[in-house]
Design an enzyme around this catalytic site. Sequence first.
Site, PDB file in Angstrom:
ATOM      1  N   CYS A  59       7.242 113.541 -16.354  1.00  0.00           N
ATOM      2  CA  CYS A  59       6.592 112.647 -17.304  1.00  0.00           C
ATOM      3  C   CYS A  59       6.692 111.215 -16.795  1.00  0.00           C
ATOM      4  O   CYS A  59       7.768 110.787 -16.352  1.00  0.00           O
ATOM      5  CB  CYS A  59       7.262 112.774 -18.673  1.00  0.00           C
ATOM      6  SG  CYS A  59       6.513 111.773 -19.959  1.00  0.00           S
ATOM      7  N   LEU A  60       5.579 110.484 -16.901  1.00  0.00           N
ATOM      8  CA  LEU A  60       5.596 109.091 -16.470  1.00  0.00           C
ATOM      9  C   LEU A  60       6.542 108.258 -17.313  1.00  0.00           C
ATOM     10  O   LEU A  60       7.013 107.209 -16.856  1.00  0.00           O
ATOM     11  CB  LEU A  60       4.178 108.508 -16.522  1.00  0.00           C
ATOM     12  CG  LEU A  60       3.168 109.191 -15.601  1.00  0.00           C
ATOM     13  CD1 LEU A  60       1.773 108.621 -15.826  1.00  0.00           C
ATOM     14  CD2 LEU A  60       3.584 109.069 -14.152  1.00  0.00           C
ATOM     15  N   GLN A 103       2.119 106.209 -24.547  1.00  0.00           N
ATOM     16  CA  GLN A 103       2.917 105.878 -23.365  1.00  0.00           C
ATOM     17  C   GLN A 103       2.649 104.456 -22.868  1.00  0.00           C
ATOM     18  O   GLN A 103       3.419 103.943 -22.069  1.00  0.00           O
ATOM     19  CB  GLN A 103       2.676 106.887 -22.246  1.00  0.00           C
ATOM     20  CG  GLN A 103       3.216 108.267 -22.565  1.00  0.00           C
ATOM     21  CD  GLN A 103       2.916 109.227 -21.448  1.00  0.00           C
ATOM     22  OE1 GLN A 103       1.867 109.857 -21.431  1.00  0.00           O
ATOM     23  NE2 GLN A 103       3.828 109.310 -20.494  1.00  0.00           N
ATOM     24  N   HIS A 150       1.326 119.090 -23.142  1.00  0.00           N
ATOM     25  CA  HIS A 150       2.326 118.044 -22.888  1.00  0.00           C
ATOM     26  C   HIS A 150       1.850 116.719 -23.497  1.00  0.00           C
ATOM     27  O   HIS A 150       2.612 116.037 -24.190  1.00  0.00           O
ATOM     28  CB  HIS A 150       2.520 117.913 -21.370  1.00  0.00           C
ATOM     29  CG  HIS A 150       3.422 116.816 -20.931  1.00  0.00           C
ATOM     30  ND1 HIS A 150       4.646 117.063 -20.333  1.00  0.00           N
ATOM     31  CD2 HIS A 150       3.307 115.465 -20.987  1.00  0.00           C
ATOM     32  CE1 HIS A 150       5.223 115.896 -20.042  1.00  0.00           C
ATOM     33  NE2 HIS A 150       4.422 114.912 -20.434  1.00  0.00           N
ATOM     34  N   GLU A 151       0.590 116.356 -23.240  1.00  0.00           N
ATOM     35  CA  GLU A 151       0.076 115.072 -23.730  1.00  0.00           C
ATOM     36  C   GLU A 151      -0.136 115.075 -25.248  1.00  0.00           C
ATOM     37  O   GLU A 151       0.133 114.073 -25.911  1.00  0.00           O
ATOM     38  CB  GLU A 151      -1.216 114.698 -23.002  1.00  0.00           C
ATOM     39  CG  GLU A 151      -1.076 114.544 -21.495  1.00  0.00           C
ATOM     40  CD  GLU A 151       0.019 113.581 -21.053  1.00  0.00           C
ATOM     41  OE1 GLU A 151       0.332 112.629 -21.787  1.00  0.00           O
ATOM     42  OE2 GLU A 151       0.568 113.786 -19.954  1.00  0.00           O
ATOM     43  N   GLY A 202      -1.662 113.108 -16.385  1.00  0.00           N
ATOM     44  CA  GLY A 202      -1.991 112.920 -17.791  1.00  0.00           C
ATOM     45  C   GLY A 202      -1.297 111.679 -18.318  1.00  0.00           C
ATOM     46  O   GLY A 202      -0.266 111.259 -17.794  1.00  0.00           O
ATOM     47  N   HIS A 220       2.993 114.314 -26.940  1.00  0.00           N
ATOM     48  CA  HIS A 220       3.269 112.868 -26.997  1.00  0.00           C
ATOM     49  C   HIS A 220       2.680 112.240 -28.258  1.00  0.00           C
ATOM     50  O   HIS A 220       3.301 111.374 -28.883  1.00  0.00           O
ATOM     51  CB  HIS A 220       2.670 112.137 -25.787  1.00  0.00           C
ATOM     52  CG  HIS A 220       3.567 112.068 -24.600  1.00  0.00           C
ATOM     53  ND1 HIS A 220       4.791 111.429 -24.614  1.00  0.00           N
ATOM     54  CD2 HIS A 220       3.397 112.538 -23.340  1.00  0.00           C
ATOM     55  CE1 HIS A 220       5.339 111.520 -23.424  1.00  0.00           C
ATOM     56  NE2 HIS A 220       4.517 112.185 -22.633  1.00  0.00           N
TER      57      HIS A 220
END
Length: 176
Positions: free
Chosen positions: A94-95, A51, A136-137, A46, A140
């Site tokens: 997480c990226l 991000q 999660h996304e 994701g 963000h």
Amino acid sequence: MALRHIITLPDPKLRLLSRKIERVDAPLRALMDDMVETMHDAPGVGLAAIQIAEPIRLLVVDVAKKEEPPNPQVFINPEVLWSSDDRSTYEEGCLSIPEYYAEVERPASVRIRYLDRDGALKESLAEGMLATVLQHEIDHLDGVLFIDHISKLKRDRVIKKFQKAAKRSGDGAHVL
């Protein structure tokens, strides 16, 4: 398509509230394609637009297993309409917080409303891994990181570690 730079902790942009998208057009679709390419390259399941330092309510997800063909999905202006009382726990990463993982408990199912790649209004029921990734996304987009769902002690340690690393690399440290 182009790979985009993924910002990482402690970049303060990760805490921004992303703004609603008013129009689905060719430049937005090009950004979607860049995000999918960036997510797959990372590799991740994701990616929220914030991000890549784009504070808009856009995310891409691909929860296809390694042996399956890629199946990227785009969610514009996603919102959670309902979440189950049943909970599930997944080890999340997480990226934007590379190489850190923690168990996070979230609702096991969510119903979301969003616009698809063509701007059509959709509703979907997501369960299991997809439900977790979407939550999660979407977090963000609201300036919330998965480490906000773990204990304060663990969160403070992670933030301090990334602040030190940023200071060493010359990126400077930012207060979150």
